[in-house]
Design a protein around this motif. Structure first.
Motif, short mmCIF file in Angstrom:
data_model
loop_
_atom_site.label_atom_id
_atom_site.label_comp_id
_atom_site.label_asym_id
_atom_site.label_seq_id
_atom_site.Cartn_x
_atom_site.Cartn_y
_atom_site.Cartn_z
N UNK A 178 0.90 -1.26 0.00
CA UNK A 178 -0.22 0.01 0.12
C UNK A 178 0.86 1.25 0.00
N UNK A 179 0.79 2.08 -1.07
CA UNK A 179 1.43 3.17 -1.21
C UNK A 179 0.53 4.43 -0.93
N UNK A 180 0.83 5.18 0.09
CA UNK A 180 -0.23 6.17 0.40
C UNK A 180 0.28 7.61 0.01
N UNK A 181 -0.48 8.21 -0.94
CA UNK A 181 -0.12 9.50 -1.46
C UNK A 181 -1.12 10.54 -0.67
N UNK A 182 -0.55 11.59 -0.34
CA UNK A 182 -1.17 12.85 -0.12
C UNK A 182 -0.88 13.89 -0.74
N UNK A 183 -1.76 14.60 -1.91
CA UNK A 183 -1.25 15.55 -2.65
C UNK A 183 -0.20 14.97 -3.71
N UNK A 184 0.70 15.75 -3.60
CA UNK A 184 1.78 15.40 -4.57
C UNK A 184 3.06 14.59 -3.88
N UNK A 185 2.72 14.07 -2.87
CA UNK A 185 3.78 13.30 -2.00
C UNK A 185 3.36 11.93 -1.71
N UNK A 186 4.50 10.83 -1.90
CA UNK A 186 4.22 9.53 -1.18
C UNK A 186 4.71 9.69 0.19
N UNK A 187 3.90 9.38 1.08
CA UNK A 187 4.04 9.64 2.40
C UNK A 187 4.23 8.34 3.67
N UNK A 188 3.79 7.32 2.72
CA UNK A 188 3.94 6.09 3.48
C UNK A 188 3.97 4.86 2.51
N UNK A 189 4.76 3.71 2.76
CA UNK A 189 4.76 2.47 2.27
C UNK A 189 4.49 1.67 3.30
N UNK A 190 3.28 0.60 3.08
CA UNK A 190 3.34 -0.35 3.87
C UNK A 190 3.42 -1.62 2.99
N UNK A 191 4.06 -2.81 3.51
CA UNK A 191 4.14 -3.91 2.90
C UNK A 191 3.91 -5.01 3.97
N UNK A 192 2.74 -5.51 3.79
CA UNK A 192 1.91 -6.26 4.91
C UNK A 192 2.08 -7.56 4.65
N UNK A 193 2.29 -8.49 5.54
CA UNK A 193 2.39 -9.77 5.17
C UNK A 193 0.93 -10.38 4.94
N UNK A 194 0.62 -11.37 4.02
CA UNK A 194 -0.48 -12.07 4.03
C UNK A 194 -0.18 -13.55 4.68
N UNK A 195 -0.63 -13.48 5.76
CA UNK A 195 -0.15 -14.89 6.41
C UNK A 195 0.62 -14.46 7.69
N UNK A 196 1.58 -15.42 8.29
CA UNK A 196 2.29 -15.11 9.47
C UNK A 196 3.69 -14.80 9.18
N UNK A 197 4.03 -15.14 8.06
CA UNK A 197 5.57 -15.04 7.90
C UNK A 197 5.95 -13.54 7.84
N UNK A 198 7.15 -12.99 8.20
CA UNK A 198 7.42 -11.77 7.98
C UNK A 198 8.03 -11.45 6.27
N UNK A 199 7.74 -10.32 5.94
CA UNK A 199 7.98 -9.82 4.63
C UNK A 199 9.38 -9.30 4.68
N UNK A 200 9.78 -9.40 3.20
CA UNK A 200 11.02 -8.68 2.75
C UNK A 200 10.71 -7.71 1.66
N UNK A 201 11.73 -6.80 1.30
CA UNK A 201 11.25 -5.84 0.28
C UNK A 201 11.09 -6.58 -1.11
N UNK A 202 10.13 -6.78 -1.69
CA UNK A 202 9.97 -7.42 -3.06
C UNK A 202 10.81 -6.53 -4.20
N UNK A 203 11.17 -7.26 -5.40
CA UNK A 203 11.51 -6.61 -6.65
C UNK A 203 10.41 -6.15 -7.23
N UNK A 204 10.70 -5.04 -8.05
CA UNK A 204 9.38 -4.58 -9.04
C UNK A 204 8.84 -5.71 -9.84
#
Length: 148
Positions: A96-122
């Protein structure tokens, strides 16, 4: 606060370029707005803002711009707020990339399940299209690395 890594910039650029709003009624950024968001990544600084150890949540700041510039807008014309979405091809995470106006303010990478996530490649992303009147749910394809 630290500058974004190249890996973070590439992921965010792909999400900004191809992500669609979570909510069909939300503001859909134009190509020009998306290019501006991507350009601003070069000056963005981020910090991990969740310590749960299963997700990745980055809060972004832009030192070249004042906080007042980021969030201020006249009450009659509030800055549009949009959440751009994607999932990973293996279904292990929701982005989830949160945009406010002309800025990206937050990136959330949430697991679907119980395992921790790592930064995915595009190229590991699947972008979701918002169904009319619903949240994002229709896959539109895998991501491609975006140039910053």
């Amino acid at each position: 606060m630290e500058a974004l890594t190249d890996e973070q910039k590439n992921l965010l650029a792909a999400l900004i370029t191809q992500g669609l709003p979570l909510d069909a009624e939300s503001h859909k950024p134009s190509a020009q707005e998306r290019q501006g968001l991507i350009r601003r990544l070069n000056t963005a600084q981020a910090k991990q803002s969740c310590d749960c150890s299963t997700c990745i949540t980055l809060t972004l700041h832009y030192p070249a711009d004042s906080e007042a510039t980021l969030l201020a807008s006249p009450p009659e014309t509030p800055a549009p707020r949009t959440v751009l979405t994607a999932t990973t091809q293996d279904g292990s995470a929701l982005l989830l990339a949160h945009l406010v106006g002309q800025y990206l303010t937050e990136l959330e990478i949430a697991p679907i399940g119980q395992n921790p996530v790592c930064l995915p490649r595009p190229e590991e992303l699947v972008f979701l299209a918002a169904a009319p009147g619903k949240g994002a749910e229709v896959p539109t394809g895998a991501g491609q690395p975006a140039n910053i």
